[in-house]
Design an enzyme around this catalytic site. Structure first.
Site, PDB file in Angstrom:
ATOM      1  N   GLY A 128      -6.313  15.305 -20.205  1.00 30.92           N
ATOM      2  CA  GLY A 128      -6.217  16.786 -20.740  1.00 30.92           C
ATOM      3  C   GLY A 128      -5.656  17.684 -19.861  1.00 30.92           C
ATOM      4  N   GLY A 131      -4.126  20.893 -20.827  1.00 33.00           N
ATOM      5  CA  GLY A 131      -5.097  21.797 -21.842  1.00 33.00           C
ATOM      6  C   GLY A 131      -5.531  23.079 -20.820  1.00 33.00           C
ATOM      7  N   ILE A 133      -8.590  24.083 -20.212  1.00 38.33           N
ATOM      8  CA  ILE A 133      -9.259  24.091 -19.058  1.00 38.33           C
ATOM      9  C   ILE A 133      -8.694  23.878 -17.909  1.00 38.33           C
ATOM     10  CG2 ILE A 133     -11.452  23.004 -18.251  1.00 38.33           C
ATOM     11  CD1 ILE A 133     -12.366  22.529 -21.166  1.00 38.33           C
ATOM     12  N   SER A 134      -7.902  22.803 -18.106  1.00 41.23           N
ATOM     13  CA  SER A 134      -7.049  22.269 -16.736  1.00 41.23           C
ATOM     14  C   SER A 134      -6.567  23.155 -16.086  1.00 41.23           C
ATOM     15  CB  SER A 134      -6.640  20.977 -17.131  1.00 41.23           C
ATOM     16  OG  SER A 134      -7.240  19.736 -17.538  1.00 41.23           O
ATOM     17  N   GLN A 229     -10.679   5.002 -21.881  1.00 44.64           N
ATOM     18  CA  GLN A 229     -10.697   5.337 -20.569  1.00 44.64           C
ATOM     19  C   GLN A 229     -11.540   4.870 -19.859  1.00 44.64           C
ATOM     20  OE1 GLN A 229     -10.539   9.741 -20.709  1.00 44.64           O
ATOM     21  NE2 GLN A 229      -8.360   9.583 -21.724  1.00 44.64           N
ATOM     22  N   GLY A 247     -14.896  16.679 -22.277  1.00 47.95           N
ATOM     23  CA  GLY A 247     -14.498  16.597 -23.737  1.00 47.95           C
ATOM     24  C   GLY A 247     -15.403  16.302 -24.692  1.00 47.95           C
ATOM     25  N   ASP A 276     -23.495  25.551 -19.568  1.00 46.90           N
ATOM     26  CA  ASP A 276     -24.671  25.858 -20.357  1.00 46.90           C
ATOM     27  C   ASP A 276     -25.726  26.448 -19.311  1.00 46.90           C
ATOM     28  OD1 ASP A 276     -23.985  24.801 -22.980  1.00 46.90           O
ATOM     29  OD2 ASP A 276     -24.141  22.994 -21.868  1.00 46.90           O
ATOM     30  N   HIS A 304     -25.240  18.469 -24.989  1.00 49.17           N
ATOM     31  CA  HIS A 304     -24.290  19.647 -24.920  1.00 49.17           C
ATOM     32  C   HIS A 304     -23.882  20.096 -26.430  1.00 49.17           C
ATOM     33  CE1 HIS A 304     -21.377  22.748 -23.918  1.00 49.17           C
ATOM     34  NE2 HIS A 304     -20.547  22.020 -24.668  1.00 49.17           N
TER      35      HIS A 304
HETATM   36  N1  LIG Z   1     -18.743  20.363 -21.978  1.00 50.37           N
HETATM   37  C1  LIG Z   1     -18.460  21.621 -21.873  1.00 50.37           C
HETATM   38  O1  LIG Z   1     -19.126  22.458 -21.535  1.00 50.37           O
HETATM   39  C2  LIG Z   1     -17.195  21.912 -22.845  1.00 50.37           C
HETATM   40  C3  LIG Z   1     -16.253  21.197 -23.175  1.00 50.37           C
HETATM   41  N2  LIG Z   1     -15.256  21.545 -23.743  1.00 50.37           N
HETATM   42  C4  LIG Z   1     -14.537  20.525 -24.488  1.00 50.37           C
HETATM   43  O2  LIG Z   1     -13.266  20.185 -23.517  1.00 50.37           O
HETATM   44  C5  LIG Z   1     -12.342  19.846 -24.363  1.00 50.37           C
HETATM   45  C6  LIG Z   1     -10.798  20.377 -23.671  1.00 50.37           C
HETATM   46  O3  LIG Z   1     -10.761  21.828 -23.895  1.00 50.37           O
HETATM   47  P1  LIG Z   1      -9.459  22.772 -23.802  1.00 50.37           P
HETATM   48  O4  LIG Z   1      -9.034  22.034 -22.563  1.00 50.37           O
HETATM   49  O5  LIG Z   1      -9.932  23.924 -24.052  1.00 50.37           O
HETATM   50  O6  LIG Z   1      -8.641  22.108 -25.027  1.00 50.37           O
HETATM   51  P2  LIG Z   1      -7.214  21.994 -25.311  1.00 50.37           P
HETATM   52  O7  LIG Z   1      -7.162  21.921 -26.757  1.00 50.37           O
HETATM   53  O8  LIG Z   1      -6.335  23.083 -24.557  1.00 50.37           O
HETATM   54  O9  LIG Z   1      -6.789  20.789 -24.375  1.00 50.37           O
HETATM   55  C7  LIG Z   1      -7.206  19.621 -24.588  1.00 50.37           C
HETATM   56  C8  LIG Z   1      -6.458  18.459 -24.208  1.00 50.37           C
HETATM   57  O10 LIG Z   1      -6.924  17.202 -24.989  1.00 50.37           O
HETATM   58  C9  LIG Z   1      -5.890  16.503 -25.043  1.00 50.37           C
HETATM   59  N3  LIG Z   1      -6.088  15.680 -26.588  1.00 50.37           N
HETATM   60  C10 LIG Z   1      -6.060  16.389 -27.913  1.00 50.37           C
HETATM   61  N4  LIG Z   1      -6.197  15.399 -28.766  1.00 50.37           N
HETATM   62  C11 LIG Z   1      -6.307  14.150 -28.115  1.00 50.37           C
HETATM   63  C12 LIG Z   1      -6.498  12.893 -28.494  1.00 50.37           C
HETATM   64  N5  LIG Z   1      -6.636  12.606 -29.870  1.00 50.37           N
HETATM   65  N6  LIG Z   1      -6.507  12.060 -27.771  1.00 50.37           N
HETATM   66  C13 LIG Z   1      -6.585  12.317 -26.173  1.00 50.37           C
HETATM   67  N7  LIG Z   1      -6.303  13.408 -25.829  1.00 50.37           N
HETATM   68  C14 LIG Z   1      -6.237  14.470 -26.942  1.00 50.37           C
HETATM   69  C15 LIG Z   1      -4.704  17.162 -25.336  1.00 50.37           C
HETATM   70  O11 LIG Z   1      -3.983  16.753 -24.296  1.00 50.37           O
HETATM   71  P3  LIG Z   1      -2.771  15.808 -24.508  1.00 50.37           P
HETATM   72  O12 LIG Z   1      -1.826  16.358 -25.565  1.00 50.37           O
HETATM   73  O13 LIG Z   1      -1.977  15.600 -23.237  1.00 50.37           O
HETATM   74  O14 LIG Z   1      -3.388  14.689 -24.913  1.00 50.37           O
HETATM   75  C16 LIG Z   1      -4.888  18.609 -24.707  1.00 50.37           C
HETATM   76  O15 LIG Z   1      -4.290  19.265 -23.969  1.00 50.37           O
HETATM   77  C17 LIG Z   1     -12.625  19.720 -25.838  1.00 50.37           C
HETATM   78  O16 LIG Z   1     -13.178  18.815 -26.113  1.00 50.37           O
HETATM   79  C18 LIG Z   1     -13.724  21.031 -25.774  1.00 50.37           C
HETATM   80  O17 LIG Z   1     -14.615  20.959 -26.831  1.00 50.37           O
HETATM   81  C19 LIG Z   1     -14.662  22.822 -23.770  1.00 50.37           C
HETATM   82  C20 LIG Z   1     -15.596  23.737 -23.272  1.00 50.37           C
HETATM   83  C21 LIG Z   1     -16.830  23.465 -22.557  1.00 50.37           C
HETATM   84  O1  LIG Z   2     -17.441  23.569 -28.524  1.00 54.94           O
HETATM   85  C1  LIG Z   2     -16.265  23.768 -27.784  1.00 54.94           C
HETATM   86  O2  LIG Z   2     -15.187  23.130 -27.906  1.00 54.94           O
HETATM   87  C2  LIG Z   2     -16.749  24.381 -26.674  1.00 54.94           C
HETATM   88  C3  LIG Z   2     -18.088  24.252 -26.060  1.00 54.94           C
HETATM   89  O3  LIG Z   2     -18.285  23.046 -25.778  1.00 54.94           O
HETATM   90  C4  LIG Z   2     -18.565  25.346 -25.284  1.00 54.94           C
HETATM   91  O4  LIG Z   2     -18.190  26.460 -25.321  1.00 54.94           O
HETATM   92  O5  LIG Z   2     -19.582  25.015 -24.831  1.00 54.94           O
END
Ligand SMILES: NC(=O)C1=CN([C@@H]2O[C@H](COP(=O)(O)OP(=O)(O)OC[C@H]3O[C@@H](n4cnc5c(N)ncnc54)[C@H](OP(=O)(O)O)[C@@H]3O)[C@@H](O)[C@H]2O)C=CC1
Ligand SMILES: O=C([O-])CC(=O)C(=O)O
Length: 464
Positions: A128, A131, A133-134, A229, A247, A276, A304
């Site tokens: 990702g 995306g 976060i990255s 993966q 993710g 969190d 989470h």
């Molecule tokens: N654990 C935590 O505390 C948190 C978790 N998250 C999670 O982190 C993840 C990423 O967030 P964020 O960077 O904002 O999201 P973005 O949508 O900005 O980026 C996510 C990336 O995931 C990839 N993606 C989307 N669909 C798919 C798919 N079907 N298969 C593989 N890759 C996919 C895309 O990359 P590409 O097109 O290159 O495949 C995209 O660039 C989300 O799942 C979000 O819910 C977010 C905040 C907190």
């Molecule tokens: O639900 C999301 O995608 C975002 C998330 O995990 C968080 O903010 O903790």
């Protein structure tokens, strides 16, 4: 006798005879090609033994083309250079993991003015990578803020066909940042390529839940990504790779990844709950009227999701139990807990997208917690594999618990925290949720008889 010769890449490869020629790799004779840092053109200097042939691979970022040319010093004339035509060219090879731009220039580190204290390069794979976060995280990693100012790093960035161009944009920004510790950036769309030799894998890419999508659908769609993966990590990553799954739903995705990677210790897999924890610390600091660095010993228990349990029972402010400092216990139970559980959703309402910068910070925190010794008496939260845990949490799930580390990348679960009735009932609810999630993905973790009986559609923190 080794003879210096000039190998000119010409012929059809001349299409690369511009500044887009980026890579010069390995010779057939196993020689390391030393190319000056400022090398941009189609000319390179090789040391070849008499009669020896060297294969030279030339990649072009701009035209997505690559070719192979052969250089040789003719046996009859050591000074003469002979260049054969490329044996292959490819016009659409975008699936291969490629080094990017300035990072393709190979050079001998010994010739660099690097400090003697520099360590072996750490290779970090990030999914990702294009995306949100990255976009914050990669620059923190490259700056040295996470692994330290004497730790060179290599970044292997995973994207998809859709994000390939964007990934190049990210890599271009990394180039332009001139980070001295960033020694390599490789981009690709195949996990099996991108995860090769990774010391760390930060699995961020996942499909967000769309309108009308059930949690079970999300578990299945994203689960498949993490199964693939996990298999790729198993095959090509460093055997002691540390894996941090971000993710969502991250706990169950981490379980799927580790189950598909039996070669890698299950203990090496983490689900990110550090965001969190940070959110909980902030809320406690606000209520206690102190700055947040005075808040310690905060655990996030469980998933989470909105069933997570932010623990104010064992947390401390200025080294004192939170309940002795914040005497409004009704607030702790009825406001603090749901506020942390739903903080992600509250942020989405303001921002229109989920937290990215603070998530990147928390990923950096999570890594730093594993590579630096935990301060005496404190701990940090991470979603970890439950086998052998000291709290009687069901085995074989990924559950957030208090951890401490000696700073060697490993950790242990901190035992003997007080689990009162308030915590116990909530921890059990989060545990039940994770057991249900596991049943939904049985087909992805090699178990039979799975069924998805998630009746209550629990939420991610970002959903309300
Ligand atoms: N654990 C935590 O505390 C948190 C978790 N998250 C999670 O982190 C993840 C990423 O967030 P964020 O960077 O904002 O999201 P973005 O949508 O900005 O980026 C996510 C990336 O995931 C990839 N993606 C989307 N669909 C798919 C798919 N079907 N298969 C593989 N890759 C996919 C895309 O990359 P590409 O097109 O290159 O495949 C995209 O660039 C989300 O799942 C979000 O819910 C977010 C905040 C907190
Ligand atoms: O639900 C999301 O995608 C975002 C998330 O995990 C968080 O903010 O903790």
């Amino acid at each position: 006798m080794a003879t210096a010769t000039l190998c000119k890449v010409a012929g059809p490869v001349a299409t690369f005879a511009d500044k887009s020629v980026k890579t010069v790799r390995d010779s057939v004779g196993g020689q390391k090609l030393t190319v000056n840092r400022s090398f941009w053109g189609p000319t390179l200097r090789l040391k070849l033994a008499l009669g020896e042939r060297a294969e030279v691979r030339v990649f072009s970022r701009r035209s997505s083309r690559s070719g192979i040319a052969f250089c040789a010093v003719a046996p009859t004339s050591p000074a003469q250079t002979s260049v054969e035509q490329p044996s292959t060219t490819s016009t659409s090879d975008t699936t291969r993991t490629e080094c990017f731009g300035v990072f393709c220039v190979t050079y001998d580190l010994k010739e660099d003015e690097r400090p003697r204290t520099w360590k072996k390069t750490v290779r970090i794979a990030v999914s990702g990578a294009a995306g949100a976060i990255s976009n914050h995280l990669l620059f923190k990693l490259a700056s040295g803020e996470v692994f330290g100012p004497d730790q060179p790093i290599a970044l292997n960035l995973l994207g998809s066909v859709k994000s390939r161009e964007a990934l190049e944009g990210v890599a271009m920004e990394l180039e332009d940042s001139l980070f001295p510790l960033l020694r390599e950036v490789n981009i690709g769309i195949e996990p099996i390529e991108v995860f090769r030799d990774a010391d760390w894998a930060l699995l961020i890419g996942a499909k967000p839940r769309g309108p009308g999508m059930e949690r079970a659908d999300l578990l299945d769609i994203n689960g498949q990504i993490f199964a693939e993966q996990g298999k790729a990590l198993n095959e090509v990553a460093s055997p002691n790779v540390k894996v941090l799954v971000v993710g969502n739903p991250c706990n169950t995705n981490a379980l799927i990844a580790l189950k598909n990677a039996p070669r890698i210790p299950a203990k090496n897999f983490h689900a990110l709950t550090r965001l969190d924890e940070n959110r909980a610390k902030c809320q406690l600091a606000l209520k206690a009227g102190v700055f947040y660095d005075n808040v310690s010993n905060v655990t996030i228990w469980g998933n989470h999701s909105t069933t997570q349990v932010p623990d104010f029972v064992n947390a401390k402010v200025h080294g004192k139990q939170v309940k002795d400092v914040i005497t409004d216990h009704k607030w702790l139970e009825e406001e603090f807990t749901p506020r942390v559980q739903t903080r992600g959703g509250a942020l989405i309402k303001k921002w229109g997208r989920s937290s990215a910068a603070s998530t990147a910070v928390s990923i950096a925190d999570a890594i730093k917690s594993l590579i630096t010794p935990t301060p005496e008496g404190d701990w940090f939260s991470s979603g970890v594999y439950t086998n052998g845990n000291p709290y009687g949490i069901a085995e074989d799930i990924v559950f957030s618990m208090p951890c401490r580390s000696k700073g060697d990348g490993d950790y242990e679960i901190v035992p003997h925290l007080l689990i009162d009735d308030y915590l116990y009932t909530r921890i059990k609810k989060s545990e039940e949720e994770l057991i249900s999630e596991k049943k939904c993905v049985a087909h992805l973790i090699g178990e039979s008889g799975g069924f998805c009986d998630i009746t209550e559609d629990t939420m991610l923190p970002g959903e309300m």
